[in-house]
Design a protein around this motif. Structure first.
Motif, PDB file in Angstrom:
ATOM      1  N   ASP A 180       6.013  -9.861  -2.023  1.00 50.04           N
ATOM      2  CA  ASP A 180       5.277 -11.114  -2.261  1.00 50.04           C
ATOM      3  C   ASP A 180       3.817 -10.996  -1.831  1.00 50.04           C
ATOM      4  OD1 ASP A 180       5.083 -13.857  -3.017  1.00 50.04           O
ATOM      5  OD2 ASP A 180       5.090 -14.396  -0.898  1.00 50.04           O
ATOM      6  N   PRO A 181       2.985 -10.265  -2.547  1.00 49.70           N
ATOM      7  CA  PRO A 181       3.258  -9.538  -3.782  1.00 49.70           C
ATOM      8  C   PRO A 181       3.412  -8.039  -3.489  1.00 49.70           C
ATOM      9  CG  PRO A 181       0.906  -9.742  -3.510  1.00 49.70           C
ATOM     10  CD  PRO A 181       1.529 -10.316  -2.267  1.00 49.70           C
ATOM     11  N   ILE A 182       3.712  -7.273  -4.552  1.00 46.13           N
ATOM     12  CA  ILE A 182       3.775  -5.810  -4.412  1.00 46.13           C
ATOM     13  C   ILE A 182       2.390  -5.274  -4.030  1.00 46.13           C
ATOM     14  CG2 ILE A 182       3.391  -5.435  -6.923  1.00 46.13           C
ATOM     15  CD1 ILE A 182       5.321  -2.954  -6.574  1.00 46.13           C
ATOM     16  N   THR A 183       2.364  -4.300  -3.122  1.00 51.51           N
ATOM     17  CA  THR A 183       1.098  -3.679  -2.697  1.00 51.51           C
ATOM     18  C   THR A 183       1.065  -2.224  -3.177  1.00 51.51           C
ATOM     19  OG1 THR A 183       1.979  -2.774  -0.649  1.00 51.51           O
ATOM     20  CG2 THR A 183       1.139  -5.041  -0.555  1.00 51.51           C
ATOM     21  N   ASN A 184      -0.068  -1.581  -2.984  1.00 53.06           N
ATOM     22  CA  ASN A 184      -0.160  -0.160  -3.339  1.00 53.06           C
ATOM     23  C   ASN A 184       0.755   0.693  -2.459  1.00 53.06           C
ATOM     24  OD1 ASN A 184      -1.925  -0.607  -5.387  1.00 53.06           O
ATOM     25  ND2 ASN A 184      -3.770  -0.153  -4.202  1.00 53.06           N
ATOM     26  N   THR A 217       5.315   6.384   4.995  1.00 50.92           N
ATOM     27  CA  THR A 217       4.268   5.754   4.190  1.00 50.92           C
ATOM     28  C   THR A 217       3.045   6.657   4.138  1.00 50.92           C
ATOM     29  OG1 THR A 217       5.031   3.537   4.717  1.00 50.92           O
ATOM     30  CG2 THR A 217       2.714   3.736   4.170  1.00 50.92           C
ATOM     31  N   ASN A 218       2.410   6.689   2.995  1.00 47.97           N
ATOM     32  CA  ASN A 218       1.130   7.381   2.862  1.00 47.97           C
ATOM     33  C   ASN A 218       0.169   6.797   3.918  1.00 47.97           C
ATOM     34  OD1 ASN A 218      -1.470   8.078   2.012  1.00 47.97           O
ATOM     35  ND2 ASN A 218      -0.805   8.224  -0.113  1.00 47.97           N
ATOM     36  N   PRO A 219      -0.445   7.637   4.778  1.00 46.55           N
ATOM     37  CA  PRO A 219      -1.310   7.123   5.843  1.00 46.55           C
ATOM     38  C   PRO A 219      -2.405   6.183   5.323  1.00 46.55           C
ATOM     39  CG  PRO A 219      -1.087   9.516   6.002  1.00 46.55           C
ATOM     40  CD  PRO A 219      -0.336   9.098   4.771  1.00 46.55           C
ATOM     41  N   GLN A 220      -2.781   6.389   4.072  1.00 50.21           N
ATOM     42  CA  GLN A 220      -3.779   5.523   3.426  1.00 50.21           C
ATOM     43  C   GLN A 220      -3.341   4.042   3.439  1.00 50.21           C
ATOM     44  OE1 GLN A 220      -4.201   7.042  -0.520  1.00 50.21           O
ATOM     45  NE2 GLN A 220      -5.838   5.627  -1.069  1.00 50.21           N
ATOM     46  N   TYR A 221      -2.005   3.836   3.453  1.00 50.04           N
ATOM     47  CA  TYR A 221      -1.471   2.472   3.361  1.00 50.04           C
ATOM     48  C   TYR A 221      -0.713   2.057   4.622  1.00 50.04           C
ATOM     49  CZ  TYR A 221      -2.336   3.553  -1.548  1.00 50.04           C
ATOM     50  OH  TYR A 221      -2.910   3.930  -2.734  1.00 50.04           O
ATOM     51  N   VAL A 223      -9.438  -7.415  -0.900  1.00 53.92           N
ATOM     52  CA  VAL A 223      -8.195  -6.632  -0.858  1.00 53.92           C
ATOM     53  C   VAL A 223      -8.070  -5.710  -2.074  1.00 53.92           C
ATOM     54  CG1 VAL A 223      -6.906  -8.220   0.643  1.00 53.92           C
ATOM     55  CG2 VAL A 223      -6.826  -8.545  -1.835  1.00 53.92           C
ATOM     56  N   SER A 224      -9.187  -5.536  -2.788  1.00 54.22           N
ATOM     57  CA  SER A 224      -9.123  -4.599  -3.911  1.00 54.22           C
ATOM     58  C   SER A 224      -8.903  -3.196  -3.324  1.00 54.22           C
ATOM     59  CB  SER A 224     -10.414  -4.639  -4.731  1.00 54.22           C
ATOM     60  OG  SER A 224     -11.511  -4.359  -3.911  1.00 54.22           O
ATOM     61  N   GLY A 225      -8.132  -2.388  -3.993  1.00 57.13           N
ATOM     62  CA  GLY A 225      -7.788  -1.059  -3.461  1.00 57.13           C
ATOM     63  C   GLY A 225      -6.515  -1.093  -2.637  1.00 57.13           C
ATOM     64  N   VAL A 251      -4.014  -3.546  -3.440  1.00 53.64           N
ATOM     65  CA  VAL A 251      -2.988  -4.005  -4.396  1.00 53.64           C
ATOM     66  C   VAL A 251      -3.435  -3.576  -5.794  1.00 53.64           C
ATOM     67  CG1 VAL A 251      -2.195  -6.011  -3.045  1.00 53.64           C
ATOM     68  CG2 VAL A 251      -4.100  -6.288  -4.621  1.00 53.64           C
ATOM     69  N   PRO A 252      -2.491  -3.424  -6.731  1.00 55.24           N
ATOM     70  CA  PRO A 252      -2.888  -3.080  -8.097  1.00 55.24           C
ATOM     71  C   PRO A 252      -3.780  -4.185  -8.679  1.00 55.24           C
ATOM     72  CG  PRO A 252      -0.512  -2.783  -7.778  1.00 55.24           C
ATOM     73  CD  PRO A 252      -1.019  -3.471  -6.557  1.00 55.24           C
ATOM     74  N   ASP A 253      -4.622  -3.829  -9.642  1.00 51.99           N
ATOM     75  CA  ASP A 253      -5.601  -4.770 -10.207  1.00 51.99           C
ATOM     76  C   ASP A 253      -4.965  -6.061 -10.738  1.00 51.99           C
ATOM     77  OD1 ASP A 253      -7.598  -3.112  -9.542  1.00 51.99           O
ATOM     78  OD2 ASP A 253      -7.894  -2.271 -11.561  1.00 51.99           O
ATOM     79  N   VAL A 254      -3.826  -5.917 -11.406  1.00 55.37           N
ATOM     80  CA  VAL A 254      -3.178  -7.100 -11.975  1.00 55.37           C
ATOM     81  C   VAL A 254      -2.706  -8.055 -10.865  1.00 55.37           C
ATOM     82  CG1 VAL A 254      -0.949  -5.906 -12.216  1.00 55.37           C
ATOM     83  CG2 VAL A 254      -1.408  -7.869 -13.618  1.00 55.37           C
ATOM     84  N   VAL A 255      -2.304  -7.491  -9.748  1.00 52.09           N
ATOM     85  CA  VAL A 255      -1.881  -8.304  -8.599  1.00 52.09           C
ATOM     86  C   VAL A 255      -3.105  -8.995  -7.988  1.00 52.09           C
ATOM     87  CG1 VAL A 255      -0.841  -8.240  -6.282  1.00 52.09           C
ATOM     88  CG2 VAL A 255       0.117  -6.845  -8.133  1.00 52.09           C
ATOM     89  N   LEU A 256      -4.198  -8.244  -7.900  1.00 53.58           N
ATOM     90  CA  LEU A 256      -5.434  -8.792  -7.351  1.00 53.58           C
ATOM     91  C   LEU A 256      -5.871 -10.027  -8.146  1.00 53.58           C
ATOM     92  CD1 LEU A 256      -7.700  -8.214  -5.261  1.00 53.58           C
ATOM     93  CD2 LEU A 256      -8.878  -6.945  -7.070  1.00 53.58           C
ATOM     94  N   LYS A 257      -5.790  -9.909  -9.454  1.00 54.66           N
ATOM     95  CA  LYS A 257      -6.189 -11.009 -10.344  1.00 54.66           C
ATOM     96  C   LYS A 257      -5.296 -12.243 -10.104  1.00 54.66           C
ATOM     97  CE  LYS A 257      -6.987 -11.718 -15.306  1.00 54.66           C
ATOM     98  NZ  LYS A 257      -5.827 -12.511 -15.700  1.00 54.66           N
ATOM     99  N   GLN A 258      -3.996 -12.011 -10.059  1.00 55.49           N
ATOM    100  CA  GLN A 258      -3.042 -13.115  -9.840  1.00 55.49           C
ATOM    101  C   GLN A 258      -3.243 -13.753  -8.470  1.00 55.49           C
ATOM    102  OE1 GLN A 258      -0.252 -14.326 -11.703  1.00 55.49           O
ATOM    103  NE2 GLN A 258      -1.364 -13.366 -13.388  1.00 55.49           N
TER     104      GLN A 258
END
Ligand code: PNS
Length: 158
Positions: A11-15, A118-122, A140-142, A144-151
Motif C-alpha cells: 500500500d503501495p508497491i515500492t521499488n 533486500t537490495n541495500p539501495q532499498y 519519493v521519485s526513485g 516507487v515506480p513512476d505509475v505509483v508515483l503518479k497515483q
C-alpha cells in the motif's frame, strides 16, 4: 511446478518490493504476489487499486500473477499449491517478526519461508515511510515506480 508467494500489504508497491518479486521470479516457475489485509495498518489504496498497480509494474515478468486474500496466508498457499513464501529482509529489525510469522506458517501448514536480502539501495524503504514523506511533499521519485508515483500524488492532492 515450483511456486512461491510474495505476500504483503503493498500500500503501495515500492521499488524494494518490485526488486524482491523480480528476483523471486527468476528462481520459481510462478510467483504469486498476494495482496493481503494487514489489520494493524490503515490503507491509502483499495485492494483493487493495489492489485492494478502491481500488475502494471510487474507486467514484464510473464510468470508473475497478482491476487488478493482476506484470510490466512497459509490457506491462500494451500489452495494454490504454493510451497514457499518469499520475504525481503531489510535489516535485523525485520527479523524478529518475520521469523515469528515464518515459524507460525510452517507450524500451521508446513509452508516454508525463504528470506531474501533486500537490495541495500532499498534497505530504508517502506510503503508507510513513502506515504508519510509524500504526504508532506517530499520527493519519493526513485523509490516507487513512476505509475505509483503518479497515483500517489493524485491521491494525496485530494
Ligand atoms: O506488507 P506487510 O503489511 O508487512 O505484510 C504482512 C502480511 C500481510 C504478509 C501478514 O500480515 C500476513 O501474512 N497476513 C495475512 C494473515 C495471516 O496469515 N496472518 C498470520 C501470519 S503468521
Amino acid at each position: 511446478m515450483r511456486k512461491a508467494a510474495c505476500p504483503g500489504s503493498f500500500d503501495p508497491i515500492t521499488n524494494g518490493h518490485l526488486d524482491i518479486i523480480s528476483r523471486a521470479s527468476r528462481l520459481f516457475d510462478e510467483v504469486v504476489v498476494a495482496v493481503l489485509i494487514n489489520k494493524s495498518k490503515a490503507n491509502l489504496f483499495t485492494v483493487e487499486e493495489r492489485i492494478e498497480l502491481i500488475r502494471e509494474v510487474a507486467r514484464d515478468h510473464s510468470n508473475v500473477v497478482v491476487e488478493s486474500s482476506h484470510g490466512l496466508l497459509v490457506d491462500f498457499c494451500r489452495a494454490r499449491g504454493i510451497q514457499a513464501i518469499v520475504k525481503g529482509l531489510r535489516a535485523v529489525s525485520d527479523f524478529d517478526y518475520e521469523l515469528q510469522m515464518a515459524q507460525m506458517n510452517h507450524s500451521l501448514a508446513g509452508v516454508e519461508t525463504l528470506f531474501m536480502s533486500t537490495n541495500p539501495q532499498y534497505a530504508f524503504l517502506s510503503s508507510s515511510l513513502v506515504k508519510e514523506v509524500a504526504t508532506y511533499g517530499g520527493d519519493v521519485s526513485g523509490l516507487v515506480p513512476d505509475v505509483v508515483l503518479k497515483q500517489l500524488r493524485e491521491r494525496l492532492a485530494r
